[in-house]
Design a protein around this motif. Structure first.
Motif, PDB file in Angstrom:
ATOM      1  N   LEU A 137      -4.334  -8.133  -5.296  1.00  0.00           N
ATOM      2  CA  LEU A 137      -3.816  -9.333  -5.957  1.00  0.00           C
ATOM      3  C   LEU A 137      -4.180 -10.614  -5.211  1.00  0.00           C
ATOM      4  O   LEU A 137      -4.211 -11.692  -5.810  1.00  0.00           O
ATOM      5  N   MET A 138      -4.445 -10.506  -3.906  1.00  0.00           N
ATOM      6  CA  MET A 138      -4.805 -11.682  -3.114  1.00  0.00           C
ATOM      7  C   MET A 138      -6.315 -11.924  -3.067  1.00  0.00           C
ATOM      8  O   MET A 138      -6.785 -12.811  -2.347  1.00  0.00           O
ATOM      9  N   LEU A 139      -7.084 -11.145  -3.821  1.00  0.00           N
ATOM     10  CA  LEU A 139      -8.532 -11.371  -3.869  1.00  0.00           C
ATOM     11  C   LEU A 139      -8.827 -12.777  -4.376  1.00  0.00           C
ATOM     12  O   LEU A 139      -8.224 -13.237  -5.349  1.00  0.00           O
ATOM     13  N   LEU A 148      -3.799 -12.940  -8.395  1.00  0.00           N
ATOM     14  CA  LEU A 148      -2.394 -13.040  -8.797  1.00  0.00           C
ATOM     15  C   LEU A 148      -2.133 -14.353  -9.533  1.00  0.00           C
ATOM     16  O   LEU A 148      -1.396 -14.379 -10.523  1.00  0.00           O
ATOM     17  N   THR A 149      -2.733 -15.436  -9.070  1.00  0.00           N
ATOM     18  CA  THR A 149      -2.582 -16.727  -9.742  1.00  0.00           C
ATOM     19  C   THR A 149      -3.162 -16.668 -11.149  1.00  0.00           C
ATOM     20  O   THR A 149      -2.569 -17.190 -12.104  1.00  0.00           O
ATOM     21  N   HIS A 150      -4.314 -16.026 -11.298  1.00  0.00           N
ATOM     22  CA  HIS A 150      -4.925 -15.879 -12.622  1.00  0.00           C
ATOM     23  C   HIS A 150      -4.017 -15.081 -13.554  1.00  0.00           C
ATOM     24  O   HIS A 150      -3.847 -15.435 -14.728  1.00  0.00           O
ATOM     25  N   ILE A 151      -3.429 -13.998 -13.029  1.00  0.00           N
ATOM     26  CA  ILE A 151      -2.545 -13.172 -13.857  1.00  0.00           C
ATOM     27  C   ILE A 151      -1.295 -13.953 -14.240  1.00  0.00           C
ATOM     28  O   ILE A 151      -0.832 -13.898 -15.386  1.00  0.00           O
ATOM     29  N   ASP A 152      -0.756 -14.698 -13.291  1.00  0.00           N
ATOM     30  CA  ASP A 152       0.451 -15.477 -13.551  1.00  0.00           C
ATOM     31  C   ASP A 152       0.198 -16.562 -14.596  1.00  0.00           C
ATOM     32  O   ASP A 152       1.033 -16.804 -15.472  1.00  0.00           O
ATOM     33  N   GLN A 176       5.591  -8.123 -10.604  1.00  0.00           N
ATOM     34  CA  GLN A 176       6.789  -7.657  -9.906  1.00  0.00           C
ATOM     35  C   GLN A 176       6.790  -8.086  -8.437  1.00  0.00           C
ATOM     36  O   GLN A 176       7.849  -8.208  -7.825  1.00  0.00           O
ATOM     37  N   VAL A 177       5.603  -8.341  -7.884  1.00  0.00           N
ATOM     38  CA  VAL A 177       5.514  -8.658  -6.454  1.00  0.00           C
ATOM     39  C   VAL A 177       6.154  -9.995  -6.113  1.00  0.00           C
ATOM     40  O   VAL A 177       6.549 -10.222  -4.968  1.00  0.00           O
TER      41      VAL A 177
END
Length: 301
Positions: A137-139, A148-152, A176-177
């Motif tokens: 997720l931190m890639l 993670l930012t893209h998913i959010d 969830q993280v």
């Protein structure tokens, strides 16, 4: 910008495919260690292609994401078992997971070394076997934002990636993280400080503060100290190769540094950052300066 192929389909960021390729290589290395039969080798190679495909790997990863929590101040640095809370909280008895704190401090030129003034990624704590999900997720994508930012933010890249399964289920699983709790839960194993405050309505009162460690700042300090030390060491070695009559080049170094360890032989049980740094952090010398008393000689007339 997100690239597309000739058919107009959005292509996956290279960092994601590289991550899964590395995971597949590690998995095969372990599985093929004692396998010599060609048929078995071919079967494992074929199975690895399926196992680490987006359609198979992403749903499992989304479920495992619930086993870790992002935090800028992991409570496990205070006590390895602090995450599991045995106190009664909100009428619920025992086994509550302490809240993973994410500091939302803003950067200000106030001269303080604090959260917000030092830019670091959030740390993660939880099941050590699921810490690879944090790395996933931190890639950093090609636009320098994390996955993670893209998913959010539900970007086109995230929608393309999560379209390999049920989009809403996968997105909810990965988020969830960083899903915070409605009420803050602390632990009896974390240091508690009663901080007095004054309220115009309630009068004298206090806040119960839990003292936590900013792991991002802690290991950023170690990174900078090691950079200074390496630079100093390189200059000294360089000067040794030169003419001995020539003066040494100036360099910086820091003395009186103490190493503190977290997690013992299992640093991964504390946090991701702690595991990446082998459980070692630096403490700067913090003592009053020492002065030598000058000898006072009486003048003789």
């Amino acid at each position: 910008m997100t690239k597309c192929d000739n058919k107009g389909y959005i292509m996956t960021d290279p960092a994601i495919t590289e991550f899964l390729a590395e995971r597949k290589t590690e998995w095969l290395k372990k599985k093929l260690r004692r396998v010599t039969n060609k048929t078995d080798i071919d079967a494992l190679l074929q199975y690895s292609e399926v196992l680490f495909s987006f359609a198979q790997w992403l749903p499992r990863a989304a479920v495992r994401a619930g086993q870790i929590s992002l935090s800028t101040h992991p409570c496990t640095f205070t006590h390895p078992c602090a995450r599991q809370n045995s106190m009664n909280t909100g009428g619920v008895t025992g086994n509550n997971i302490a809240t993973a704190v994410i500091a939302q401090a803003k950067q200000e030129n106030d001269g303080f070394l604090r959260s917000g003034n030092i830019q670091t990624e959030p740390d993660a704590l939880g099941n050590a076997a699921a810490l690879d999900i944090y790395r996933f997720l931190m890639l950093k994508m090609q636009d320098n934002r994390t996955l993670l930012t893209h998913i959010d933010e539900e970007s086109s890249l995230a929608k393309s990636l999560l379209s390999h399964g049920d989009y809403s289920v996968l997105r909810k699983g990965f988020l969830q993280v960083n899903t915070g709790k409605k009420s803050a839960v602390t632990s009896s194993k974390i240091k508690q400080v009663y901080f007095p405050v004054f309220d115009n309505i309630a009068g004298d009162n206090y806040h119960l503060l839990s003292v936590l460690t900013p792991s991002g700042i802690l290991f950023e300090l170690r990174r900078r100290i090691e950079f200074i030390r390496r630079s100093a060491g390189d200059k000294i070695e360089k000067d040794k190769c030169k003419d001995s009559k020539r003066r040494f080049e100036s360099f910086r170094t820091i003395d009186g540094i103490t190493i503190i360890r977290f997690g013992g032989s299992k640093p991964q049980n504390i946090s991701v950052f702690n595991n990446d740094n082998a459980g070692k952090a630096c403490l700067l010398l913090s003592v009053p300066p020492g002065f030598k008393c000058q000898e006072i000689k009486n003048s003789v007339c």
